[in-house]
Design a protein around this motif. Structure first.
Motif, PDB file in Angstrom:
ATOM      1  N   PRO A 129       0.830  -1.212   0.000  1.00 11.88           N
ATOM      2  CA  PRO A 129       0.000   0.000   0.000  1.00 11.88           C
ATOM      3  C   PRO A 129       0.864   1.263   0.000  1.00 11.88           C
ATOM      4  CG  PRO A 129      -0.702  -1.549   1.709  1.00 11.88           C
ATOM      5  CD  PRO A 129       0.621  -2.031   1.209  1.00 11.88           C
ATOM      6  N   ASP A 130       0.367   2.296  -0.681  1.00 13.18           N
ATOM      7  CA  ASP A 130       1.017   3.608  -0.603  1.00 13.18           C
ATOM      8  C   ASP A 130       0.723   4.257   0.736  1.00 13.18           C
ATOM      9  OD1 ASP A 130       2.132   3.954  -3.367  1.00 13.18           O
ATOM     10  OD2 ASP A 130       0.031   3.636  -3.889  1.00 13.18           O
ATOM     11  N   CYS A 131      -0.445   3.976   1.265  1.00 12.54           N
ATOM     12  CA  CYS A 131      -0.874   4.554   2.539  1.00 12.54           C
ATOM     13  C   CYS A 131      -1.890   3.624   3.184  1.00 12.54           C
ATOM     14  CB  CYS A 131      -1.487   5.936   2.316  1.00 12.54           C
ATOM     15  SG  CYS A 131      -2.193   6.705   3.795  1.00 12.54           S
ATOM     16  N   THR A 132      -1.836   3.512   4.497  1.00  4.74           N
ATOM     17  CA  THR A 132      -2.811   2.730   5.248  1.00  4.74           C
ATOM     18  C   THR A 132      -3.399   3.605   6.342  1.00  4.74           C
ATOM     19  OG1 THR A 132      -1.654   0.636   4.856  1.00  4.74           O
ATOM     20  CG2 THR A 132      -3.148   0.716   6.744  1.00  4.74           C
ATOM     21  N   VAL A 133      -4.721   3.682   6.390  1.00  2.00           N
ATOM     22  CA  VAL A 133      -5.399   4.405   7.460  1.00  2.00           C
ATOM     23  C   VAL A 133      -5.903   3.377   8.466  1.00  2.00           C
ATOM     24  CG1 VAL A 133      -7.295   5.938   8.077  1.00  2.00           C
ATOM     25  CG2 VAL A 133      -6.097   6.262   5.901  1.00  2.00           C
TER      26      VAL A 133
END
Length: 211
Positions: A129-133
């Motif tokens: 992932p580029d970003c994980t929230v």
């Protein structure tokens, strides 16, 4: 990849579904092409595997079988849905991904991170992932919320002990990867959470576009 791969994590009952819908609307208003998907699932084969994994009737499923089924669903998902969408330049928002296998199977079920990493090698095919929230909510409160919304699935039926292990593993994971994982206090109002999530994701998206 031209697109952005965004994953959403957290215990059941943390409000992921509501925030995913709000985030998708926000990004579309900004002109982004958005693909929503989930794990387990995201493909016809994956959805069939999902039904096996979450069915309370399958209470005798072993932890190893559970982990392998998640990996099998993920392999199909990455190949058939996620990678093609990223190649087309879409923002892919995925409700759960590999981190869920780490916290639920490696730590919650006690299989260990080395085993989960090993069986997911083919499934991930190098994709990260580029970003994980990450939505954080105390396990007891999360379970109470989840049980108000629907009948408990097979994993939710495992009770507070599993959810506590999962929560602690999520916290440890976030501390280990602060550059990728954005943590959000899910006990706040829907509006406050949405504001924080949208701001964080938009900043990440702009940074990637500038590269």
């Amino acid at each position: 990849m031209k697109g952005m791969f965004l994953t959403i994590e957290g215990t059941d009952g943390a409000g992921k579904s509501t925030q995913i819908a709000l985030l998708a609307d926000f990004l579309r208003q900004k002109g982004c092409s958005v693909v929503l998907t989930r794990e387990p699932g995201g493909t016809p084969i994956g959805e069939k595997i999902r039904s096996l994994l979450l069915d309370p009737a399958n209470g005798d499923m072993t932890s190893a079988t559970e982990a392998l089924l998640y990996a099998a669903s993920r392999a199909q998902h990455v190949s058939q849905t996620i990678v093609p969408a990223l190649q087309e330049g879409s923002v892919v928002i995925c409700d759960r991904f590999y981190d869920s296998s780490v916290v639920y199977q490696a730590y919650g079920r006690g299989l260990g991170e080395a085993m989960i990493k090993s069986i997911n090698g083919w499934a991930l095919d190098g994709l990260e992932p580029d970003c994980t929230v990450l939505f954080l909510l105390p396990p007891q409160k999360a379970l109470e919320r989840a049980r108000k919304d629907h009948a408990p699935d097979r994993l939710e039926q495992a009770g507070l002990s599993l959810q506590q292990k999962v929560y602690e593993a999520y916290v440890a994971l976030a501390q280990r990867e602060p550059g990728r994982i954005v943590t959000v206090d899910a006990s706040q109002s829907v509006e406050k959470v949405a504001e924080q999530v949208q701001q964080a994701v938009w900043e990440k998206l702009q940074k990637k576009a500038a590269l």
